[in-house]
Design a protein around this motif. Sequence first.
Motif, PDB file in Angstrom:
ATOM      1  N   ARG A  94       0.908  -1.356  -0.025  1.00  0.00           N
ATOM      2  CA  ARG A  94      -0.143  -0.062   0.022  1.00  0.00           C
ATOM      3  C   ARG A  94       0.871   1.223  -0.077  1.00  0.00           C
ATOM      4  NH1 ARG A  94      -1.984   4.095   2.797  1.00  0.00           N
ATOM      5  NH2 ARG A  94      -0.469   3.589   4.514  1.00  0.00           N
ATOM      6  N   HIS A  95       1.919   1.429   0.867  1.00  0.00           N
ATOM      7  CA  HIS A  95       2.772   2.597   1.070  1.00  0.00           C
ATOM      8  C   HIS A  95       3.406   2.705  -0.435  1.00  0.00           C
ATOM      9  CE1 HIS A  95       5.564   5.313   2.693  1.00  0.00           C
ATOM     10  NE2 HIS A  95       6.630   4.846   1.896  1.00  0.00           N
ATOM     11  N   ALA A  96       3.809   1.396  -0.913  1.00  0.00           N
ATOM     12  CA  ALA A  96       4.874   1.512  -2.222  1.00  0.00           C
ATOM     13  C   ALA A  96       3.748   2.086  -3.541  1.00  0.00           C
ATOM     14  CB  ALA A  96       5.257   0.306  -2.512  1.00  0.00           C
ATOM     15  N   MET A  97       2.473   1.785  -3.290  1.00  0.00           N
ATOM     16  CA  MET A  97       1.790   2.320  -4.290  1.00  0.00           C
ATOM     17  C   MET A  97       1.413   3.967  -4.202  1.00  0.00           C
ATOM     18  SD  MET A  97       0.311   0.341  -6.536  1.00  0.00           S
ATOM     19  CE  MET A  97      -1.500   0.842  -7.074  1.00  0.00           C
ATOM     20  N   LEU A  98       1.504   4.223  -2.980  1.00  0.00           N
ATOM     21  CA  LEU A  98       1.468   5.870  -2.591  1.00  0.00           C
ATOM     22  C   LEU A  98       2.878   6.488  -3.121  1.00  0.00           C
ATOM     23  CD1 LEU A  98      -0.582   5.617   0.564  1.00  0.00           C
ATOM     24  CD2 LEU A  98      -1.307   6.731  -1.503  1.00  0.00           C
ATOM     25  N   THR A  99       3.661   5.905  -3.140  1.00  0.00           N
ATOM     26  CA  THR A  99       4.842   6.700  -3.243  1.00  0.00           C
ATOM     27  C   THR A  99       5.829   6.167  -4.721  1.00  0.00           C
ATOM     28  OG1 THR A  99       6.054   4.968  -1.894  1.00  0.00           O
ATOM     29  CG2 THR A  99       5.385   6.761  -0.968  1.00  0.00           C
ATOM     30  N   MET A 100       5.154   5.765  -5.917  1.00  0.00           N
ATOM     31  CA  MET A 100       5.777   5.232  -6.805  1.00  0.00           C
ATOM     32  C   MET A 100       6.284   6.400  -7.663  1.00  0.00           C
ATOM     33  SD  MET A 100       3.189   2.331  -8.726  1.00  0.00           S
ATOM     34  CE  MET A 100       1.710   3.619  -8.825  1.00  0.00           C
ATOM     35  N   PRO A 101       7.456   6.327  -8.248  1.00  0.00           N
ATOM     36  CA  PRO A 101       7.981   7.446  -9.060  1.00  0.00           C
ATOM     37  C   PRO A 101       7.463   7.559 -10.345  1.00  0.00           C
ATOM     38  CG  PRO A 101       9.440   5.521  -9.328  1.00  0.00           C
ATOM     39  CD  PRO A 101       8.190   5.028  -8.297  1.00  0.00           C
ATOM     40  N   ALA A 102       7.600   8.812 -10.908  1.00  0.00           N
ATOM     41  CA  ALA A 102       7.158   8.854 -12.370  1.00  0.00           C
ATOM     42  C   ALA A 102       8.041   8.144 -13.393  1.00  0.00           C
ATOM     43  CB  ALA A 102       7.199  10.408 -12.510  1.00  0.00           C
ATOM     44  N   SER A 126      -7.606   5.489  -8.276  1.00  0.00           N
ATOM     45  CA  SER A 126      -7.002   5.408  -6.719  1.00  0.00           C
ATOM     46  C   SER A 126      -7.661   6.556  -5.907  1.00  0.00           C
ATOM     47  CB  SER A 126      -5.496   5.774  -6.730  1.00  0.00           C
ATOM     48  OG  SER A 126      -4.906   4.668  -7.412  1.00  0.00           O
ATOM     49  N   PRO A 127      -7.948   6.296  -4.601  1.00  0.00           N
ATOM     50  CA  PRO A 127      -8.535   7.241  -3.767  1.00  0.00           C
ATOM     51  C   PRO A 127      -7.551   8.500  -3.547  1.00  0.00           C
ATOM     52  CG  PRO A 127      -7.863   5.441  -2.452  1.00  0.00           C
ATOM     53  CD  PRO A 127      -7.679   5.105  -3.880  1.00  0.00           C
ATOM     54  N   ALA A 128      -8.123   9.622  -2.974  1.00  0.00           N
ATOM     55  CA  ALA A 128      -7.284  10.457  -2.158  1.00  0.00           C
ATOM     56  C   ALA A 128      -6.766  10.128  -1.251  1.00  0.00           C
ATOM     57  CB  ALA A 128      -8.148  11.833  -1.952  1.00  0.00           C
ATOM     58  N   ASN A 129      -5.612  10.767  -0.789  1.00  0.00           N
ATOM     59  CA  ASN A 129      -4.773  10.442   0.597  1.00  0.00           C
ATOM     60  C   ASN A 129      -4.757  11.348   1.526  1.00  0.00           C
ATOM     61  OD1 ASN A 129      -3.179   8.901   1.794  1.00  0.00           O
ATOM     62  ND2 ASN A 129      -1.181   9.912   1.303  1.00  0.00           N
ATOM     63  N   PRO A 130      -5.891  11.644   2.000  1.00  0.00           N
ATOM     64  CA  PRO A 130      -6.031  12.724   3.099  1.00  0.00           C
ATOM     65  C   PRO A 130      -5.133  12.853   4.175  1.00  0.00           C
ATOM     66  CG  PRO A 130      -7.913  11.250   3.629  1.00  0.00           C
ATOM     67  CD  PRO A 130      -7.224  10.950   2.198  1.00  0.00           C
ATOM     68  N   GLY A 132      -1.818  12.334   3.931  1.00  0.00           N
ATOM     69  CA  GLY A 132      -0.615  12.687   3.561  1.00  0.00           C
ATOM     70  C   GLY A 132      -0.434  13.062   2.152  1.00  0.00           C
ATOM     71  N   PRO A 133       0.600  13.134   1.344  1.00  0.00           N
ATOM     72  CA  PRO A 133       0.797  13.703  -0.031  1.00  0.00           C
ATOM     73  C   PRO A 133       0.116  12.578  -0.962  1.00  0.00           C
ATOM     74  CG  PRO A 133       2.730  12.693   0.851  1.00  0.00           C
ATOM     75  CD  PRO A 133       1.985  12.996   2.163  1.00  0.00           C
ATOM     76  N   SER A 134      -0.520  13.155  -2.077  1.00  0.00           N
ATOM     77  CA  SER A 134      -1.012  12.115  -2.938  1.00  0.00           C
ATOM     78  C   SER A 134       0.041  11.585  -3.804  1.00  0.00           C
ATOM     79  CB  SER A 134      -1.837  12.963  -4.041  1.00  0.00           C
ATOM     80  OG  SER A 134      -1.101  13.866  -4.833  1.00  0.00           O
ATOM     81  N   PRO A 135       0.061  10.452  -4.519  1.00  0.00           N
ATOM     82  CA  PRO A 135       1.108  10.021  -5.095  1.00  0.00           C
ATOM     83  C   PRO A 135       1.706  11.106  -6.309  1.00  0.00           C
ATOM     84  CG  PRO A 135      -0.732   8.323  -5.068  1.00  0.00           C
ATOM     85  CD  PRO A 135      -1.158   9.596  -4.477  1.00  0.00           C
ATOM     86  N   LEU A 136       0.861  11.825  -7.029  1.00  0.00           N
ATOM     87  CA  LEU A 136       1.184  12.826  -7.546  1.00  0.00           C
ATOM     88  C   LEU A 136       2.209  13.825  -6.959  1.00  0.00           C
ATOM     89  CD1 LEU A 136      -1.895  13.577 -10.034  1.00  0.00           C
ATOM     90  CD2 LEU A 136       0.264  12.274 -10.544  1.00  0.00           C
ATOM     91  N   THR A 150     -10.634  11.756  -8.781  1.00  0.00           N
ATOM     92  CA  THR A 150     -10.857  10.380  -8.432  1.00  0.00           C
ATOM     93  C   THR A 150     -12.186   9.849  -8.619  1.00  0.00           C
ATOM     94  OG1 THR A 150     -10.576   8.632  -6.788  1.00  0.00           O
ATOM     95  CG2 THR A 150     -10.808  11.037  -6.009  1.00  0.00           C
ATOM     96  N   VAL A 151     -12.493   8.488  -8.893  1.00  0.00           N
ATOM     97  CA  VAL A 151     -13.513   7.738  -8.949  1.00  0.00           C
ATOM     98  C   VAL A 151     -14.379   7.654  -7.800  1.00  0.00           C
ATOM     99  CG1 VAL A 151     -12.935   6.667 -11.225  1.00  0.00           C
ATOM    100  CG2 VAL A 151     -12.804   5.775  -8.841  1.00  0.00           C
ATOM    101  N   GLU A 152     -13.781   7.962  -6.768  1.00  0.00           N
ATOM    102  CA  GLU A 152     -14.548   7.906  -5.628  1.00  0.00           C
ATOM    103  C   GLU A 152     -15.517   8.822  -5.325  1.00  0.00           C
ATOM    104  OE1 GLU A 152     -11.807   6.954  -1.707  1.00  0.00           O
ATOM    105  OE2 GLU A 152     -11.515   8.876  -2.474  1.00  0.00           O
ATOM    106  N   THR A 153     -15.530   9.765  -6.237  1.00  0.00           N
ATOM    107  CA  THR A 153     -16.478  10.953  -6.068  1.00  0.00           C
ATOM    108  C   THR A 153     -17.818  10.227  -6.565  1.00  0.00           C
ATOM    109  OG1 THR A 153     -14.814  12.585  -6.366  1.00  0.00           O
ATOM    110  CG2 THR A 153     -17.133  13.403  -6.601  1.00  0.00           C
ATOM    111  N   VAL A 154     -17.704   9.448  -7.804  1.00  0.00           N
ATOM    112  CA  VAL A 154     -19.043   9.155  -8.366  1.00  0.00           C
ATOM    113  C   VAL A 154     -19.333   7.878  -8.029  1.00  0.00           C
ATOM    114  CG1 VAL A 154     -19.254  10.580 -10.059  1.00  0.00           C
ATOM    115  CG2 VAL A 154     -17.734   8.392 -10.418  1.00  0.00           C
TER     116      VAL A 154
END
Length: 235
Positions: A94-102, A126-130, A132-136, A150-154
């Motif tokens: 999970r942490h790795a998915m949040l911190t992938m490089p470009a 992917s959901p927002a990351n309230p 901490g920082p977003s992956p971007l 994010t698709v979470e909204t709908v």
Amino acid sequence: MTTMNQRMRGEPSVLVFDVNETLLDLESIGPLFEKLFGDRRVVREWFGQLITYSMTLTLAGRWESFFTLGQGALTMVGDIHGVEVTDADVEEIRHAMLTMPAHPDVKPGLTLLKDAGFRLVTLTNSPANPGGPSPLEYAGLAPFFEQQFTVETVRAYKPAPQPYHMVAQDLGVPPSSCFMIACHVWDTMGAQSAGYHAALITRPGNAPLPLPSSPQPDITAPDLPTLADQLIQRG
């Protein structure tokens, strides 16, 4: 060079980027799968299951967050391979998915498009990351984009039409003004079915789907700078 006025007369002016694998390097988490399964290629199996069951939930009228679904898919793949997946394994991935490089080509390509006057946004499963920082943000890409959707909204995963319509409605533009950029044909096809134009980046492991009955991407390119050049030249 294409100007914004030229694009307003007919060419799409809003570029909507997929995030996972299109902008961020999914292969960066391969070593974790090698450690857990003895084969880094299992990351592709896991990601494929994750996408399959995100679509399944939407078609079945159900919802679960992408990271929770990813955790369940990881345990499922563990059962398939006879590997026990612990809570620590789940948290590490999970942490790795949040911190992938470009991908290395992403910042140069985004710079070309930003300088050309395109509006840039993202649309991700992917959901927002309230907390901490977003992956971007972690990858240093957030300043390029005016909004991160994010698709979470709908509560419906791509390629259902709701996420694509949400972006166009929120930005106050018709779908025909939007150009989806992704490395997955299921994403470009979903966007085109919602009225978008679309471009496919053929990241390793991804290719066009040559079906006569299916919409083909307006542009196909091996990397983002090449795609940016083609988009700019369209005007």
